[in-house]
Motif scaffolding. Structure first.
Motif, PDB file in Angstrom:
ATOM      1  N   GLN A  34       0.822  -1.210   0.000  1.00  0.00           N
ATOM      2  CA  GLN A  34       0.000   0.000   0.000  1.00  0.00           C
ATOM      3  C   GLN A  34       0.857   1.261   0.000  1.00  0.00           C
ATOM      4  O   GLN A  34       0.511   2.264  -0.622  1.00  0.00           O
ATOM      5  N   ILE A  52       3.944   1.548  -1.319  1.00  0.00           N
ATOM      6  CA  ILE A  52       4.568   1.697  -2.637  1.00  0.00           C
ATOM      7  C   ILE A  52       3.529   2.192  -3.650  1.00  0.00           C
ATOM      8  O   ILE A  52       3.813   3.057  -4.483  1.00  0.00           O
ATOM      9  N   ALA A  53       2.301   1.673  -3.536  1.00  0.00           N
ATOM     10  CA  ALA A  53       1.231   2.159  -4.425  1.00  0.00           C
ATOM     11  C   ALA A  53       1.035   3.656  -4.232  1.00  0.00           C
ATOM     12  O   ALA A  53       0.894   4.409  -5.202  1.00  0.00           O
ATOM     13  N   LEU A  84       3.841   5.618  -5.901  1.00  0.00           N
ATOM     14  CA  LEU A  84       3.651   5.653  -7.356  1.00  0.00           C
ATOM     15  C   LEU A  84       2.563   6.654  -7.725  1.00  0.00           C
ATOM     16  O   LEU A  84       2.742   7.492  -8.613  1.00  0.00           O
ATOM     17  N   TRP A 131      -2.429  -4.893   2.757  1.00  0.00           N
ATOM     18  CA  TRP A 131      -3.118  -3.885   1.941  1.00  0.00           C
ATOM     19  C   TRP A 131      -3.910  -2.941   2.815  1.00  0.00           C
ATOM     20  O   TRP A 131      -4.254  -3.276   3.941  1.00  0.00           O
ATOM     21  N   ALA A 152      -6.111   2.492  -0.337  1.00  0.00           N
ATOM     22  CA  ALA A 152      -5.011   2.671  -1.289  1.00  0.00           C
ATOM     23  C   ALA A 152      -5.549   2.574  -2.714  1.00  0.00           C
ATOM     24  O   ALA A 152      -6.501   1.854  -2.983  1.00  0.00           O
TER      25      ALA A 152
END
Lengths: 461, 390
Positions: A396, A398-399, A402, B176, B180
């Protein structure tokens, strides 16, 4: 192999700038810490006193509104209080901008990194409608002027600042035998050991250090009296102070004047061998690697001890050690450093920040930083941000990097750079082959820039 | 650190194959994978900051209790549980669960951590599941995964922005945050994967992100109010599918002052989290689910001078779910007279919190007692089965 100009900026600063040359030597780096503070004068941030003054006015309006509910007078006061709160929230975005502009346009970035490091070591956050915006002022007063002094000075400045006293509940701690406790038996208040514990565990000796519960308790009693007045500034409240002497780590403090004893114990804690070890290691972990070479740590610890906790001597020991430069770039840039470094590589002008209101600042920065895992000035606890690289390598996180790197630069710049040139702006002379390929193969400039900023070579230092 | 890297490396083997064909991702085509190794569900909530067990589940029947906490008890009158213990009113939303046998508590529990009362070491030990501080950074839930067959990267989820370490380790797991997002062009995705190939850990994280960002349709449902609810819903959505374990954390338990304001807020959130899980899991899956909430330590038996409590030792563990044998208190009560307190200040722990966790895992995933005591919680003696599961 030791000092290298580009590595100096990347590892010990906020990366490279396409316009400003990198530092020339270790001496230049150290001079940047000890010479006049260019960043503070180019991009000023108000000290805490300004916020303290606004808070007093806010409190008066808010109180008046509370005392006159459902009247037009009370309503007016409520509006005025809210206006002050909104204005402070807006000014806070300007402090955010100034913090980053210093790093984008400065040539003393070792200083800027040290300010961020120590602000994290001495994490403190205000509470309440206005004081929650107090972190910038706290850093400006208590951290920034002292990063080139002795550790004892820095420690004393931070632990006596009203924002710290509020954050770790020191301001409400009452000595069990104090005048206050004796007088107000009905609503007996007492000791709160929060700041004393963290002072030993986080700020000085470290959790492995040689202290016990009794030391925590005695130090908490010694700290009583340090509080915040109605003017929101530091005030020593004699009535809260525990009378008599306290014994911390085998040494007796007092019963003379309490603040003298407090400064004395902080001085002793600063000079404790466990503190030297703790501080040397933490600096090395932050700047070099999660597992820093023992030689560097030992060298820094020796310099700290020999100089009586002089921070410049400790930094100098780190920078002069060849291993500080030889360890490969493994440390992840934490999110806030990541966006500062990205904007330095992009040479984002001050004018790009001038037009940002609260909503836009949230969109472009605050929300993305939350998603990257580092909400601005809001770590979850007094231990501050994690140093471990693995923490910053979540899917999450790294997303979120980006997403930011692909979408935000084009909103900050009128013209996006050519990715093939930008690769050198961001990464220096040596650009990894895959990055060079991606920079030329990207479909748009924005994507090329985003790819370079999220390459391992940029994410690690 | 090394352990974490291993996780990512072991994930990489899968990530490489996904890189070739995203459509073949097991997350997109779950039917192509063998059924999950067991059918029960476990949700682990790490309560950070040191939850005051004596305030959450109050031993009102203990003669010393009222004297230790005159102000805290007055500020928020509790709801009777079994006559001896009473529940903090801010958790009142869970009373129907208690009455329905879906909520229970183990009191006077702690990890083996003692004396320094540091949040950060306390949490590390809680998540590592070890007897003392070690440098190993793998967590006990991950070691569970290492000892059951058929585990895939979607068997267990660490959820949220904050760091959850209890799932760190060599076995694959997913991580996760429900909020996100990642919207970049297919060409950019391809180039990003190419660049990351230089760095296995980052490449694995990216591959995982690319898989999860296009998750099932549920991910696109309108956001609920409060991050905790969205986390609970995301967990439920995964657990309705092939996931068997979800872990996340909740902050806000370090109540040194003005405790009733702060703990009430945290308890309301925790209650909402449990109820969101129940609602989103649906009756069938909820019936197979155990939710456990654990904290790094309890707090001082006496209230402090500032309307709060300081760091202590023994505390409470919360168990909820259709698989839990609820409406009862577990554990041996040590008493609160001064001589019975730990260090004359804290609730004396009478049982290792890991014993309850171990027995739950034994019941849910059929892991042997020997494995639990040797590998998952090294050094633990599980003792008698408290029979906390149906």
């Amino acid at each position: 192999m030791s000092f290298k100009p580009e590595l100096a900026e990347i590892r010990f600063g906020y990366g490279l700038s396409p316009r400003l040359p990198p530092v020339r030597s270790i001496d230049t780096m150290l001079q940047a810490v000890s010479s006049p503070d260019q960043g503070a004068s180019d991009f000023p941030i108000a000290g805490y006193d300004a916020l303290a003054a606004t808070t007093m006015v806010y409190n008066r309006f808010a109180k008046h509104a509370r005392q006159n509910p459902e009247t037009s007078e009370g309503e007016k006061s409520r509006e005025k209080a809210n206006a002050l709160r909104d204005e402070t929230a807006f000014v806070n975005t300007k402090w955010f901008a100034a913090t980053h502009l210093r790093r984008i346009h400065g040539q003393q970035n070792f200083r800027e990194r040290l300010v961020a490091f120590w602000a994290d070591h001495f994490t403190a956050q205000g509470k309440g409608s206005l004081l929650r915006f107090g972190t910038s002022g706290y850093i400006e007063d208590a951290v920034r002027p002292h990063v080139g002094g002795t550790f004892a000075e820095l420690l004393s400045a931070c632990l006596t600042h009203p924002i710290m006293l509020q954050y770790l509940d020191q301001e409400v701690s009452v000595g069990p035998n104090s005048i206050f406790a004796k007088r107000e038996n009905a609503k007996a208040r007492g000791l709160n050991e929060n700041l004393a514990r963290e002072a030993l565990e986080l700020h000085t000796l470290g959790v492995g250090g040689g202290y016990g519960q009794t030391d925590v308790r005695e130090l908490a009693e010694l700290f009583t009296g340090m509080s915040r007045g109605s003017d929101q500034r530091f005030r020593f409240k004699e009535k809260l102070a525990e009378p008599g002497a306290e014994t911390v780590l085998g040494k007796k403090y007092g019963p003379k004047a309490k603040m003298d004893s407090i400064f004395e114990v902080l001085q002793d804690l600063a000079l404790h061998p466990d503190t030297a070890a703790h501080i040397a290691r933490k600096l090395a972990v932050h700047f070099i690697a999660d597992t820093p070479p023992d030689g560097v740590v030992a060298h820094m610890q020796a310099a700290y001890t020999k100089s009586g906790g002089d921070l410049m001597a400790t930094y100098s020991a780190m920078l002069e050690h060849p291993l500080a430069w030889q360890v490969p770039a493994v440390n992840m840039r934490p999110p806030e450093e990541f966006i500062s470094s990205a904007m330095r590589a992009l040479d984002v002008p001050a004018s790009a920040f001038a037009s940002l209101d609260l909503k836009k600042t949230r969109q472009l920065f605050f929300t993305p930083l939350n998603l990257m895992g580092q909400p601005w000035q809001s770590p979850a606890g007094p231990d501050g941000w994690e140093e471990a690289d693995a923490v910053w390598i979540s899917p999450q996180g790294i997303a979120a990097r980006l997403q930011w790197a692909f979408s935000t630069p084009k909103r900050l710049l009128d013209i996006m750079p050519d990715p093939r040139e930008f690769a050198h702006h961001a990464l220096g002379a040596t650009v990894p082959k895959r990055v060079a390929f991606a920079a030329s193969a990207a479909e748009t400039r924005a994507e090329g820039v985003g790819l370079i900023l999220t390459s391992p070579a940029f994410l690690r230092r | 650190m090394t352990q974490r890297l291993q996780t990512r490396r072991s994930f990489l083997a899968r990530a490489g194959f996904i890189g070739c064909s995203l459509a073949a991702s097991p997350l997109l085509t779950p039917v192509s994978f063998a059924a999950a190794p067991w059918d029960t569900r476990l949700v682990v909530i790490i309560l950070r900051g040191g939850m005051d067990g004596l305030d959450v589940v109050r031993p009102v029947g203990d003669p010393a209790f009222a004297g230790l906490r005159p102000k805290l008890n007055d500020a928020a009158p509790a709801l009777p549980l079994d006559g001896y213990f009473a529940l903090h009113p801010a958790l009142g939303a869970l009373m129907p669960l208690w009455q329905n046998g879906e909520l229970g508590f183990a009191h006077a529990v702690s990890t083996p951590y003692r004396d320094k009362r540091s949040h950060f070491d306390g949490q590390d030990i809680l998540e590592a599941g070890t007897t003392e501080m070690t440098n190993a950074r793998d967590g006990w839930l991950n070691r569970l995964l290492q000892h059951v067959p058929g585990v895939t990267a979607e068997t267990a989820y660490a959820i949220g922005i904050g760091d959850v370490r209890v799932l760190d380790g060599a076995a694959p797991s997913a991580s996760w945050a429900p909020n996100a997002k990642l919207k970049i062009s297919p060409q950019a995705v391809r180039l990003a994967e190419l660049i990351m190939e230089d760095d296995p850990a980052l490449h694995a994280a990216l591959s995982e992100a690319l898989m999860l960002v296009d998750g099932p349709a549920g991910a696109k449902a309108p956001r609920l109010k409060g991050a905790h609810r969205n986390i609970a819903r995301f967990a439920a959505e995964r657990l309705r599918g092939d996931a068997r374990i979800a872990a996340f954390s909740q902050n806000g338990w370090d109540t040194h002052r003005a405790q009733q304001n702060n703990i009430s807020r945290s308890l309301v959130e925790l209650g909402e989290t449990v109820l969101t899980l129940k609602e989103e899991l649906g009756p069938e899956v909820w019936g197979k689910t155990s939710v456990v909430a654990v904290t790094e330590f309890g707090r001082t038996a006496r209230e402090n001078g500032t309307g709060g409590t300081d760091h202590g030792t023994g505390g409470v563990m919360i168990m909820a779910g259709g698989a839990v044998r609820g409406q009862q208190m577990f554990g041996k009560w040590p008493g609160l007279d001064e001589a019975s307190l730990y260090d004359r200040r804290d609730l004396m722990p009478t049982r290792d919190v890991r014993a309850y966790l171990a027995w739950i895992m034994h019941g849910m995933a059929d892991v042997s007692q020997a494995t639990l005591e040797r590998d998952i919680f090294p050094g633990l003696e599980m003792g008698d089965n408290p029979n906390a599961l149906l």
